[in-house]
Design a protein around this motif. Structure first.
Motif, PDB file in Angstrom:
ATOM      1  N   VAL A  65      24.423  35.973-128.153  1.00 41.23           N
ATOM      2  CA  VAL A  65      25.154  35.428-127.006  1.00 41.23           C
ATOM      3  C   VAL A  65      24.182  34.835-125.993  1.00 41.23           C
ATOM      4  O   VAL A  65      24.457  33.795-125.369  1.00 41.23           O
ATOM      5  N   SER A  66      23.032  35.483-125.805  1.00 41.40           N
ATOM      6  CA  SER A  66      22.048  34.974-124.854  1.00 41.40           C
ATOM      7  C   SER A  66      21.489  33.627-125.298  1.00 41.40           C
ATOM      8  O   SER A  66      21.096  32.801-124.464  1.00 41.40           O
ATOM      9  N   GLN A  67      21.448  33.384-126.606  1.00 43.90           N
ATOM     10  CA  GLN A  67      20.894  32.135-127.126  1.00 43.90           C
ATOM     11  C   GLN A  67      21.937  31.021-127.191  1.00 43.90           C
ATOM     12  O   GLN A  67      21.649  29.869-126.881  1.00 43.90           O
ATOM     13  N   ASP A  68      23.146  31.382-127.612  1.00 40.69           N
ATOM     14  CA  ASP A  68      24.195  30.357-127.748  1.00 40.69           C
ATOM     15  C   ASP A  68      25.543  31.055-127.722  1.00 40.69           C
ATOM     16  O   ASP A  68      26.010  31.585-128.733  1.00 40.69           O
ATOM     17  N   GLU A  69      26.169  31.045-126.558  1.00 45.77           N
ATOM     18  CA  GLU A  69      27.423  31.764-126.382  1.00 45.77           C
ATOM     19  C   GLU A  69      28.534  31.197-127.256  1.00 45.77           C
ATOM     20  O   GLU A  69      29.293  31.940-127.885  1.00 45.77           O
ATOM     21  N   VAL A  70      28.626  29.876-127.317  1.00 44.98           N
ATOM     22  CA  VAL A  70      29.674  29.241-128.121  1.00 44.98           C
ATOM     23  C   VAL A  70      29.454  29.532-129.599  1.00 44.98           C
ATOM     24  O   VAL A  70      30.382  29.895-130.335  1.00 44.98           O
ATOM     25  N   GLY A  71      28.218  29.394-130.058  1.00 47.93           N
ATOM     26  CA  GLY A  71      27.915  29.663-131.460  1.00 47.93           C
ATOM     27  C   GLY A  71      28.193  31.104-131.835  1.00 47.93           C
ATOM     28  O   GLY A  71      28.719  31.385-132.926  1.00 47.93           O
ATOM     29  N   ALA A  72      27.859  32.041-130.927  1.00 44.71           N
ATOM     30  CA  ALA A  72      28.114  33.456-131.198  1.00 44.71           C
ATOM     31  C   ALA A  72      29.611  33.727-131.326  1.00 44.71           C
ATOM     32  O   ALA A  72      30.046  34.489-132.205  1.00 44.71           O
ATOM     33  N   SER A  73      30.408  33.105-130.464  1.00 50.03           N
ATOM     34  CA  SER A  73      31.859  33.310-130.540  1.00 50.03           C
ATOM     35  C   SER A  73      32.436  32.747-131.828  1.00 50.03           C
ATOM     36  O   SER A  73      33.386  33.298-132.388  1.00 50.03           O
ATOM     37  N   LEU A  74      31.853  31.659-132.335  1.00 55.94           N
ATOM     38  CA  LEU A  74      32.348  31.036-133.561  1.00 55.94           C
ATOM     39  C   LEU A  74      32.108  31.906-134.796  1.00 55.94           C
ATOM     40  O   LEU A  74      32.829  31.789-135.791  1.00 55.94           O
ATOM     41  N   VAL A  75      31.094  32.780-134.743  1.00 58.97           N
ATOM     42  CA  VAL A  75      30.830  33.665-135.883  1.00 58.97           C
ATOM     43  C   VAL A  75      31.441  35.044-135.681  1.00 58.97           C
ATOM     44  O   VAL A  75      31.114  35.991-136.404  1.00 58.97           O
ATOM     45  N   GLY A  76      32.331  35.164-134.701  1.00 57.56           N
ATOM     46  CA  GLY A  76      33.108  36.389-134.569  1.00 57.56           C
ATOM     47  C   GLY A  76      32.651  37.382-133.529  1.00 57.56           C
ATOM     48  O   GLY A  76      33.187  38.496-133.463  1.00 57.56           O
ATOM     49  N   VAL A  77      31.677  37.041-132.685  1.00 57.07           N
ATOM     50  CA  VAL A  77      31.226  37.958-131.646  1.00 57.07           C
ATOM     51  C   VAL A  77      32.273  38.024-130.540  1.00 57.07           C
ATOM     52  O   VAL A  77      32.752  36.995-130.053  1.00 57.07           O
ATOM     53  N   ASN A  78      32.644  39.225-130.143  1.00 48.70           N
ATOM     54  CA  ASN A  78      33.621  39.442-129.080  1.00 48.70           C
ATOM     55  C   ASN A  78      32.911  39.269-127.730  1.00 48.70           C
ATOM     56  O   ASN A  78      32.238  40.180-127.262  1.00 48.70           O
ATOM     57  N   PHE A  92      21.171  38.179-116.278  1.00 48.84           N
ATOM     58  CA  PHE A  92      20.967  36.746-116.044  1.00 48.84           C
ATOM     59  C   PHE A  92      20.850  35.988-117.362  1.00 48.84           C
ATOM     60  O   PHE A  92      21.406  34.909-117.526  1.00 48.84           O
ATOM     61  N   GLY A  93      20.114  36.576-118.316  1.00 48.56           N
ATOM     62  CA  GLY A  93      19.891  35.886-119.574  1.00 48.56           C
ATOM     63  C   GLY A  93      21.130  35.756-120.435  1.00 48.56           C
ATOM     64  O   GLY A  93      21.312  34.754-121.127  1.00 48.56           O
ATOM     65  N   VAL A  94      21.996  36.770-120.418  1.00 54.31           N
ATOM     66  CA  VAL A  94      23.182  36.762-121.278  1.00 54.31           C
ATOM     67  C   VAL A  94      24.392  36.172-120.566  1.00 54.31           C
ATOM     68  O   VAL A  94      25.147  35.378-121.140  1.00 54.31           O
ATOM     69  N   MET A  95      24.606  36.541-119.295  1.00 52.42           N
ATOM     70  CA  MET A  95      25.817  36.158-118.587  1.00 52.42           C
ATOM     71  C   MET A  95      25.590  35.089-117.525  1.00 52.42           C
ATOM     72  O   MET A  95      26.538  34.605-116.920  1.00 52.42           O
ATOM     73  N   VAL A 131      26.011  28.871-117.705  1.00 55.97           N
ATOM     74  CA  VAL A 131      26.730  29.581-118.761  1.00 55.97           C
ATOM     75  C   VAL A 131      27.817  28.723-119.386  1.00 55.97           C
ATOM     76  O   VAL A 131      28.238  28.958-120.505  1.00 55.97           O
ATOM     77  N   VAL A 132      28.273  27.705-118.684  1.00 49.55           N
ATOM     78  CA  VAL A 132      29.334  26.863-119.226  1.00 49.55           C
ATOM     79  C   VAL A 132      28.781  25.645-119.954  1.00 49.55           C
ATOM     80  O   VAL A 132      29.535  24.832-120.469  1.00 49.55           O
ATOM     81  N   GLU A 133      27.458  25.491-120.010  1.00 47.79           N
ATOM     82  CA  GLU A 133      26.869  24.371-120.738  1.00 47.79           C
ATOM     83  C   GLU A 133      26.805  24.663-122.218  1.00 47.79           C
ATOM     84  O   GLU A 133      26.638  25.785-122.626  1.00 47.79           O
ATOM     85  N   HIS A 148      29.962  40.938-122.770  1.00 50.33           N
ATOM     86  CA  HIS A 148      29.736  40.773-121.335  1.00 50.33           C
ATOM     87  C   HIS A 148      29.856  42.098-120.602  1.00 50.33           C
ATOM     88  O   HIS A 148      29.022  42.435-119.748  1.00 50.33           O
ATOM     89  N   THR A 149      30.895  42.860-120.915  1.00 49.28           N
ATOM     90  CA  THR A 149      31.073  44.156-120.261  1.00 49.28           C
ATOM     91  C   THR A 149      29.933  45.102-120.604  1.00 49.28           C
ATOM     92  O   THR A 149      29.385  45.796-119.737  1.00 49.28           O
ATOM     93  N   LEU A 150      29.552  45.142-121.870  1.00 51.06           N
ATOM     94  CA  LEU A 150      28.475  46.024-122.307  1.00 51.06           C
ATOM     95  C   LEU A 150      27.152  45.659-121.639  1.00 51.06           C
ATOM     96  O   LEU A 150      26.409  46.539-121.179  1.00 51.06           O
ATOM     97  N   VAL A 151      26.855  44.366-121.567  1.00 48.30           N
ATOM     98  CA  VAL A 151      25.595  43.922-120.960  1.00 48.30           C
ATOM     99  C   VAL A 151      25.526  44.317-119.486  1.00 48.30           C
ATOM    100  O   VAL A 151      24.507  44.840-119.016  1.00 48.30           O
ATOM    101  N   PHE A 152      26.604  44.086-118.760  1.00 48.70           N
ATOM    102  CA  PHE A 152      26.611  44.436-117.343  1.00 48.70           C
ATOM    103  C   PHE A 152      26.499  45.943-117.159  1.00 48.70           C
ATOM    104  O   PHE A 152      25.802  46.424-116.254  1.00 48.70           O
ATOM    105  N   ALA A 153      27.177  46.699-118.016  1.00 52.64           N
ATOM    106  CA  ALA A 153      27.112  48.158-117.941  1.00 52.64           C
ATOM    107  C   ALA A 153      25.711  48.674-118.293  1.00 52.64           C
ATOM    108  O   ALA A 153      25.206  49.606-117.657  1.00 52.64           O
TER     109      ALA A 153
END
Length: 311
Positions: free
Chosen positions: A186-199, A32-35, A309-311, A204-209
């Motif tokens: 990613v849990s704190q700021d998904e857009v910001g994490a993607s901008l610094v190179g986080v896949n 819930f927190g990440v995805m 998650v889209v905010e 998402h797959t790892l967190v769910f797994a």
């Protein structure tokens, strides 16, 4: 002495139950927190863990392995099995939904996970039937009989220790590894994490797994207490959501404390209220506390506001 024994029974029951509730709640909170997925199939990951643990333990017992090896290996196999199942579900279902879902993401994931829950329940019934599959004891009783003399069931105590070790390992992973820190980012700021190179796809797959892994370990570790059954995950799911509502959505640290609080509430109800309220005393006290939390502190005891998650 009688009062001290009653207090000991109360505390041991509360702590041993609470540890497993914490393990389940941490996995649900992580997703819930990440995805921002309200995962109503989390109880079925617990159910799959119980089945995988049962079949693995049955197979391992046919080999001449040292006393503690079969249960340890079976729990590890169950966790790994559910990890793989959860990863496949995320890659094939949620990734496609994420590409198409914008404004109604949370509601769509609720409906989707509810459907997955029904499919997994009935799939388990189709594959393995409706009968209970469990074991009398997972751990060699000859080495642990002394625990009974102090009022501690060995299987429940070891289940609690497994929960503690699993949670500690998970917290260390989150805080001490690059991948764990990426999950927190990613849990704190998904857009910001993607901008610094986080896949994001990998995270998402790892967190769910990982959520499935924790639930699978819980299901396998309690196999001798709660045998595998297709619909066993429903009540466990409710308890996990109780914890999330109690402490606040998306709060991993709070979930650990919340699981222990829930264990105390249930132990209190069983010890002191069951005489007056009957078998429903646990649900009565838990739901009463949950309603009070929602009325007076909607974000939970340690809660924070929830955003899409889209905010």
């Amino acid at each position: 002495m009688e009062i001290l024994q009653e207090l000991w029974d109360f505390l041991s029951t509360a702590i041993l139950r609470g540890g497993m509730y914490s393990l389940m709640a941490v996995g649900l909170t992580l997703v819930f927190g990440v995805m921002n997925i309200a995962n109503f199939a989390h109880g079925e990951f617990y159910m799959l863990g119980a089945y995988f643990g049962y079949f693995a333990l049955t197979a391992l017992n046919s080999f001449d392995l040292p006393g503690f090896a079969p249960p340890i290996l079976s729990i590890a196999a169950a966790g790994l099995g559910v990890f793989i199942v959860a990863a496949v579900i995320e890659r094939t279902v949620f990734r496609a939904l994420r590409k198409r879902s914008k404004g109604q993401w949370l509601m769509n994931t609720f409906l989707l996970t509810l459907g997955i829950s029904i499919i997994l329940q009935n799939g388990a019934k189709l594959l393995w039937g409706a009968k209970y599959r469990g074991v009398t004891s997972m751990w060699p009783s000859e080495h642990l009989s002394w625990l009974y003399s102090i009022g501690l069931p060995p299987d429940r105590l070891i289940g609690f220790l497994i929960a503690v070790v699993s949670i500690a390992a998970f917290v260390l992973f989150l805080n001490k590894t690059n991948t764990g820190r990426a999950i927190l980012a990613v849990s704190q700021d998904e857009v910001g994490a993607s901008l610094v190179g986080v896949n994001l796809g990998f995270i998402h797959t790892l967190v769910f797994a990982l959520s499935g892994l924790l639930a699978g370990i819980a299901g396998a570790a309690l196999l001798s207490i709660t045998p595998a059954f297709p619909f066993m995950g429903t009540m466990t799911l409710y308890k996990s959501w109780f914890v999330l509502i109690l402490v606040g959505m998306g709060n991993i640290g709070g979930s650990i404390v919340g699981g222990l609080i829930l264990g105390v509430l249930e132990a209190f109800a069983t010890t002191y209220l069951s005489e007056y309220l009957g078998s429903g005393s646990q649900e009565f006290i838990c739901l009463t506390v949950i309603i009070a939390i929602l009325v007076f502190k909607p974000n939970g005891i340690f809660g924070k506001s929830v955003k899409s998650v889209v905010e």
